[in-house]
Design an enzyme around this catalytic site. Structure first.
Site, PDB file in Angstrom:
ATOM      1  N   PHE A   1       0.861  -1.171   0.000  1.00 39.77           N
ATOM      2  CA  PHE A   1       0.000   0.000   0.000  1.00 39.77           C
ATOM      3  C   PHE A   1       0.903   1.229   0.000  1.00 39.77           C
ATOM      4  O   PHE A   1       1.571   1.529   0.994  1.00 39.77           O
ATOM      5  CB  PHE A   1      -0.941   0.052   1.198  1.00 39.77           C
ATOM      6  CG  PHE A   1      -1.847   1.258   1.125  1.00 39.77           C
ATOM      7  CD1 PHE A   1      -2.994   1.230   0.350  1.00 39.77           C
ATOM      8  CD2 PHE A   1      -1.533   2.422   1.802  1.00 39.77           C
ATOM      9  CE1 PHE A   1      -3.812   2.348   0.247  1.00 39.77           C
ATOM     10  CE2 PHE A   1      -2.349   3.543   1.708  1.00 39.77           C
ATOM     11  CZ  PHE A   1      -3.486   3.506   0.934  1.00 39.77           C
TER      12      PHE A   1
ATOM     13  N   ASP B   1       9.642   2.890   1.683  1.00 40.35           N
ATOM     14  CA  ASP B   1       8.451   3.679   2.007  1.00 40.35           C
ATOM     15  C   ASP B   1       8.235   3.584   3.514  1.00 40.35           C
ATOM     16  O   ASP B   1       7.662   2.626   4.021  1.00 40.35           O
ATOM     17  CB  ASP B   1       7.246   3.137   1.247  1.00 40.35           C
ATOM     18  CG  ASP B   1       5.964   3.924   1.536  1.00 40.35           C
ATOM     19  OD1 ASP B   1       5.935   4.656   2.537  1.00 40.35           O
ATOM     20  OD2 ASP B   1       4.998   3.776   0.767  1.00 40.35           O
TER      21      ASP B   1
ATOM     22  N   LYS C   1       3.006  11.460   6.800  1.00 37.30           N
ATOM     23  CA  LYS C   1       2.196  11.268   7.999  1.00 37.30           C
ATOM     24  C   LYS C   1       2.761  11.982   9.226  1.00 37.30           C
ATOM     25  O   LYS C   1       2.506  13.157   9.419  1.00 37.30           O
ATOM     26  CB  LYS C   1       1.975   9.778   8.249  1.00 37.30           C
ATOM     27  CG  LYS C   1       1.161   9.105   7.134  1.00 37.30           C
ATOM     28  CD  LYS C   1       0.649   7.763   7.519  1.00 37.30           C
ATOM     29  CE  LYS C   1      -0.088   7.078   6.362  1.00 37.30           C
ATOM     30  NZ  LYS C   1      -1.336   7.759   5.976  1.00 37.30           N
TER      31      LYS C   1
END
Length: 401
Positions: free
Chosen positions: A141, A226, A255
């Site tokens: 994801f 990531d 984030k």
């Protein structure tokens, strides 16, 4: 109807249904706790998918934002501003790298990485034009933009959004043999999450990440990590890659970099790699804006102390010890994760992940389901041991009934 029901009905009437939230409407929050429109309090055990690593309403971050709000919030990159150089310098130092390319969202960072890897492949490695390949892992994801869903294996993220962007090879996560066989002279990068979050907090087998690092070095391929969910303290270290002693060629961050205040993301790498860009080839109106830089600078300063990494490591050890005790009793099939991050596979006979999440909500704990009967636990790193234990007791209560 109640205040909550009215708010939910209004939202469903006037917004696209691209999310399926739990039936709770949050009005205020502080630390690890949130309060809804009717005054009920909930322990936040999701932390905005790691965007709120430092808790809701963190004073240091709010003070940094307020101070910047009174000065300047946006210049665009058409001009320099006085927070940009410090942000890039401090973030590069935190990562042990040289260059930073700031963006806004995590998906933008991934898109930037894809463009960077392709351009590096053509300009530096010498891959023929239009032939660059990037290897990714199944069950990944990385976001939901058109290019990113093109290499997703999740039907919900991918279906009905074609035609898909070519140039990606998907291999099983954790399989070094498959990775080696997928590499060709035209491979420019391997893009992977060191821990797969949306897939259920999947931790790769020991030695896998070092193996990826060795293979990519051997084949002159960029290793792109990531760390948008896993990075910045979540796993008990600044980066999840550190657990395996691995340093990639490129970190993707987001984030928590914005502290839950503003969206901030970044691609961090070497001068050689990010140096492939020339003015006009990539950018963002809001990327690296003064407000974002001010908040992110404070995030970096907080991480430099090691305090939050240590809290995540210590409380994470306790979390996994307690969750491990639930395995084997017929209610929990498996627990995975690192630090204050766990994927808990609930026995399907007890209900779906959403059903378990709703039962926890009724007990004052907010988590999120993924992939059937899995729930994810990722509280803010500022959570107290007492609150963490209370949340775990609510989970045990749900599993008993």
């Amino acid at each position: 109807m109640s205040i909550t029901e009215n708010a939910i009905a209004s939202a469903e009437a006037h917004s696209a249904h691209n999310y399926h939230p739990l039936p709770v409407v949050i009005a205020t929050a502080e630390g690890a706790w949130m309060t809804d429109v009717e005054g009920r309090r909930y322990l936040d055990m999701l932390a905005g998918y790691s965007a709120l690593n430092f808790g809701h309403g963190n004073r240091r971050l709010l003070d940094a934002a307020r101070a910047q709000l009174d000065r300047v919030t946006l210049t665009s990159r058409a001009f320099h501003h006085d927070r940009f150089a410090d942000f890039c310098t401090r973030l590069a130092e935190l990562c042990g790298m040289e260059s930073v390319l700031p963006m806004n969202t995590g998906a933008e960072a991934v898109e930037t990485a894809v463009k960077t890897a392709r351009k590096w492949g053509y300009r530096v490695k010498g891959v023929p034009d239009g032939m660059a390949k990037i290897i990714v892992a199944a069950n990944n994801f990385h976001g939901r933009t058109t290019t990113i869903v093109s290499f997703s294996t999740d039907p919900e993220a991918r279906e009905d959004f074609g035609p898909y962007t070519p140039g990606f090879e998907i291999v099983p996560y954790g399989d070094l043999t498959a990775l080696r066989e997928a590499m060709t002279e035209n491979t420019v990068a391997v893009l992977m999450e060191p821990i797969q979050g949306e897939a259920g907090v999947l931790v790769p087998p020991p030695g896998y990440l070092p193996g990826v690092r060795e293979l990519t070095r051997e084949r002159d391929v960029l290793f792109i990590a990531d760390e948008i969910q896993s990075g910045l303290g979540r796993t008990g270290k600044t980066f999840a890659c550190e657990h395996e002693g691995v340093v990639p060629d490129m970190y993707l961050l987001g984030k928590a970099l914005g502290g839950g205040v503003v969206p901030v993301s970044a691609v961090v790498s070497s001068r050689e790699v990010l140096g492939v860009f020339r003015p006009g080839e990539h950018g963002s109106t809001f990327g690296g804006n003064p407000l974002a830089c001010a908040v992110a600078l404070e995030v970096v300063a907080m991480l430099r102390t090691g305090e939050f990494q240590q809290r995540a490591a210590e409380l994470g050890e306790h979390l996994h010890q307690e969750l491990g005790l639930l395995v084997g009793g017929g209610a929990v099939e498996e627990v995975r994760g690192r630090g204050l991050w766990a994927g808990v596979d609930i026995a399907p006979a007890l209900g779906t992940g959403r059903e378990i999440s709703k039962k926890l909500m009724e007990r004052g704990v907010l988590v999120k389901d993924t992939h059937g009967s899995t729930i994810r636990i990722a509280p803010p790193l500022v959570i107290s041991k007492e609150d963490l234990d209370w949340g775990l007791e609510q989970l045990r209560g749900v599993l008993r009934h």
